[in-house]
Motif scaffolding. Structure first.
Motif, PDB file in Angstrom:
ATOM      1  N   UNK A 233      72.926  98.420  51.926  1.00 49.91           N
ATOM      2  CA  UNK A 233      72.506  99.680  52.522  1.00 49.91           C
ATOM      3  C   UNK A 233      71.740 100.556  51.527  1.00 49.91           C
ATOM      4  N   UNK A 234      72.164 100.536  50.258  1.00 53.00           N
ATOM      5  CA  UNK A 234      71.433 101.292  49.236  1.00 53.00           C
ATOM      6  C   UNK A 234      70.031 100.717  49.075  1.00 53.00           C
ATOM      7  N   UNK A 235      69.946  99.385  49.098  1.00 55.34           N
ATOM      8  CA  UNK A 235      68.627  98.750  48.988  1.00 55.34           C
ATOM      9  C   UNK A 235      67.733  99.181  50.147  1.00 55.34           C
ATOM     10  N   UNK A 236      68.299  99.302  51.343  1.00 55.25           N
ATOM     11  CA  UNK A 236      67.505  99.728  52.498  1.00 55.25           C
ATOM     12  C   UNK A 236      67.060 101.183  52.339  1.00 55.25           C
ATOM     13  N   UNK A 237      67.937 102.038  51.836  1.00 59.35           N
ATOM     14  CA  UNK A 237      67.564 103.438  51.608  1.00 59.35           C
ATOM     15  C   UNK A 237      66.421 103.512  50.606  1.00 59.35           C
ATOM     16  N   UNK A 238      66.462 102.695  49.572  1.00 61.26           N
ATOM     17  CA  UNK A 238      65.399 102.707  48.568  1.00 61.26           C
ATOM     18  C   UNK A 238      64.079 102.234  49.160  1.00 61.26           C
ATOM     19  N   UNK A 239      64.129 101.279  50.089  1.00 61.32           N
ATOM     20  CA  UNK A 239      62.913 100.853  50.771  1.00 61.32           C
ATOM     21  C   UNK A 239      62.321 102.001  51.588  1.00 61.32           C
ATOM     22  N   UNK A 240      63.173 102.727  52.289  1.00 61.20           N
ATOM     23  CA  UNK A 240      62.719 103.858  53.095  1.00 61.20           C
ATOM     24  C   UNK A 240      62.145 104.964  52.212  1.00 61.20           C
ATOM     25  N   UNK A 241      62.756 105.179  51.060  1.00 68.22           N
ATOM     26  CA  UNK A 241      62.245 106.181  50.122  1.00 68.22           C
ATOM     27  C   UNK A 241      60.881 105.764  49.575  1.00 68.22           C
ATOM     28  N   UNK A 242      60.715 104.478  49.308  1.00 68.32           N
ATOM     29  CA  UNK A 242      59.421 103.987  48.817  1.00 68.32           C
ATOM     30  C   UNK A 242      58.333 104.213  49.855  1.00 68.32           C
ATOM     31  N   UNK A 243      58.698 104.026  51.136  1.00 69.50           N
ATOM     32  CA  UNK A 243      57.744 104.295  52.208  1.00 69.50           C
ATOM     33  C   UNK A 243      57.332 105.761  52.233  1.00 69.50           C
ATOM     34  N   UNK A 244      58.208 106.630  51.756  1.00 65.23           N
ATOM     35  CA  UNK A 244      57.938 108.066  51.741  1.00 65.23           C
ATOM     36  C   UNK A 244      57.319 108.517  50.414  1.00 65.23           C
ATOM     37  N   UNK A 245      57.100 107.570  49.511  1.00 63.19           N
ATOM     38  CA  UNK A 245      56.410 107.905  48.268  1.00 63.19           C
ATOM     39  C   UNK A 245      57.315 108.175  47.084  1.00 63.19           C
ATOM     40  N   UNK A 246      58.564 107.669  47.113  1.00 63.67           N
ATOM     41  CA  UNK A 246      59.494 107.914  46.011  1.00 63.67           C
ATOM     42  C   UNK A 246      60.043 106.595  45.489  1.00 63.67           C
ATOM     43  N   UNK A 247      60.116 106.473  44.165  1.00 63.58           N
ATOM     44  CA  UNK A 247      60.670 105.279  43.548  1.00 63.58           C
ATOM     45  C   UNK A 247      61.819 105.668  42.621  1.00 63.58           C
ATOM     46  N   UNK A 248      62.632 104.654  42.273  1.00 66.37           N
ATOM     47  CA  UNK A 248      63.746 104.888  41.366  1.00 66.37           C
ATOM     48  C   UNK A 248      65.013 105.241  42.114  1.00 66.37           C
ATOM     49  N   UNK A 249      66.097 105.316  41.321  1.00 63.85           N
ATOM     50  CA  UNK A 249      67.393 105.688  41.893  1.00 63.85           C
ATOM     51  C   UNK A 249      68.126 106.635  40.937  1.00 63.85           C
ATOM     52  N   UNK A 250      68.322 106.199  39.712  1.00 62.39           N
ATOM     53  CA  UNK A 250      68.954 107.067  38.723  1.00 62.39           C
ATOM     54  C   UNK A 250      67.988 108.131  38.218  1.00 62.39           C
ATOM     55  N   UNK A 251      66.709 107.769  38.140  1.00 59.11           N
ATOM     56  CA  UNK A 251      65.652 108.707  37.766  1.00 59.11           C
ATOM     57  C   UNK A 251      64.538 108.599  38.797  1.00 59.11           C
ATOM     58  N   UNK A 252      64.326 109.647  39.551  1.00 54.88           N
ATOM     59  CA  UNK A 252      63.408 109.630  40.669  1.00 54.88           C
ATOM     60  C   UNK A 252      61.982 109.978  40.217  1.00 54.88           C
ATOM     61  N   UNK A 253      61.012 109.247  40.752  1.00 53.76           N
ATOM     62  CA  UNK A 253      59.611 109.500  40.436  1.00 53.76           C
ATOM     63  C   UNK A 253      58.768 109.354  41.700  1.00 53.76           C
ATOM     64  N   UNK A 254      57.671 110.083  41.738  1.00 51.20           N
ATOM     65  CA  UNK A 254      56.719 109.870  42.834  1.00 51.20           C
ATOM     66  C   UNK A 254      56.013 108.547  42.649  1.00 51.20           C
ATOM     67  N   UNK A 255      55.867 107.826  43.735  1.00 51.95           N
ATOM     68  CA  UNK A 255      55.191 106.522  43.667  1.00 51.95           C
ATOM     69  C   UNK A 255      53.714 106.741  43.368  1.00 51.95           C
TER      70      UNK A 255
END
Length: 255
Positions: A233-255
């Protein structure tokens, strides 16, 4: 004349102790008599009693001979020195007892007090224990890498708990963590939407730039990210975040 067993009995020690004192040189070992036995006199009894008394008082065996040979002034100074060392040991033992009591009462192992206090606050939100343990393990790594920054990190985390979005995040991720194999697309979308909102707010206030300064060890960031990598489920959330232009988990960055 006394046998070794009689000597030990008079002095109130074991035969094994007598032999040990012989071995370390505190008690002179007499010559064997014509029958092949060692016998002891009154002086040996007195010496052994003095050795036992000093040892029972906490004097290290390495200093017993020094005190046996000392004049009154030297003896007094040596005992004061030993007393100071014993007081230090007592303080250390009391601190150990305090730490053991903390562990027994449920505080986490190997984390600073500030982290343990913060985890207690998160636990009070009703977050599942498995998630508390995962966050604890992450903070163990962070505290080991940045011990001088942990107080500032915790002050910031406690302040974040005043934001309802942070509380909602913990409750959502608690639901995600409760079943690692579950596939709940609606829950993943809800989490991604919330995180996107939080990331946009953090970017607007400069918090994202600050996290790059605070978490400047890329290797540690990768290590922390790996702790969540096996959760579907965390992996799926990260995929959705990447679609919205965000990468990372512990340290967030704009894609």
């Amino acid at each position: 004349m006394l046998t070794i067993g009689q000597l030990a009995s008079y002095a109130g020690v074991t035969i094994r102790a007598v032999r040990h004192y012989h071995q370390v040189g505190l008690l002179r070992e007499p010559e064997r008599d014509h029958s092949g036995y060692r016998t002891y006199d009154a002086e040996a009894v007195v010496t052994l009693i003095r050795i036992r008394t000093l040892a029972e008082a906490g004097v290290p065996l390495g200093r017993v001979q020094e005190l046996l040979d000392a004049d009154p002034a030297t003896f007094a100074e040596a005992t004061r020195d030993i007393d100071r060392a014993l007081r230090t040991q007592i303080r250390d033992l009391q601190e150990h007892r305090h730490r053991i009591a903390q562990l027994a009462s449920g505080d986490s192992l190997a984390v600073p007090d500030e982290v343990a206090d913060y985890l207690a606050m998160v636990r009070a939100l009703g977050v599942p224990e498995m998630l508390i343990e995962a966050e604890r393990d992450a903070w163990i790594l962070i505290a080991a890498r940045y011990p001088e920054r942990i107080s500032a990190f915790m002050a910031d985390k406690v302040q974040q708990l005043e934001d309802p979005r942070t509380v909602r995040f913990y409750r959502l991720i608690g639901r995600l963590a409760s079943d690692p194999e579950a596939e709940d697309e609606q829950l993943a979308l809800e989490m991604a939407d919330l995180l996107t909102e939080m990331f946009e707010a953090a970017a607007a206030t400069g918090q994202l730039e600050q996290q790059e300064l605070d978490m400047d060890d890329a290797g540690l960031v990768q290590l922390l990210d790996s702790m969540a990598s096996g959760h579907r489920q965390i992996a799926r959330v990260r995929e959705l975040l990447a679609d919205r232009g965000w990468t990372g988990w512990s340290r967030i960055e704009r894609a």
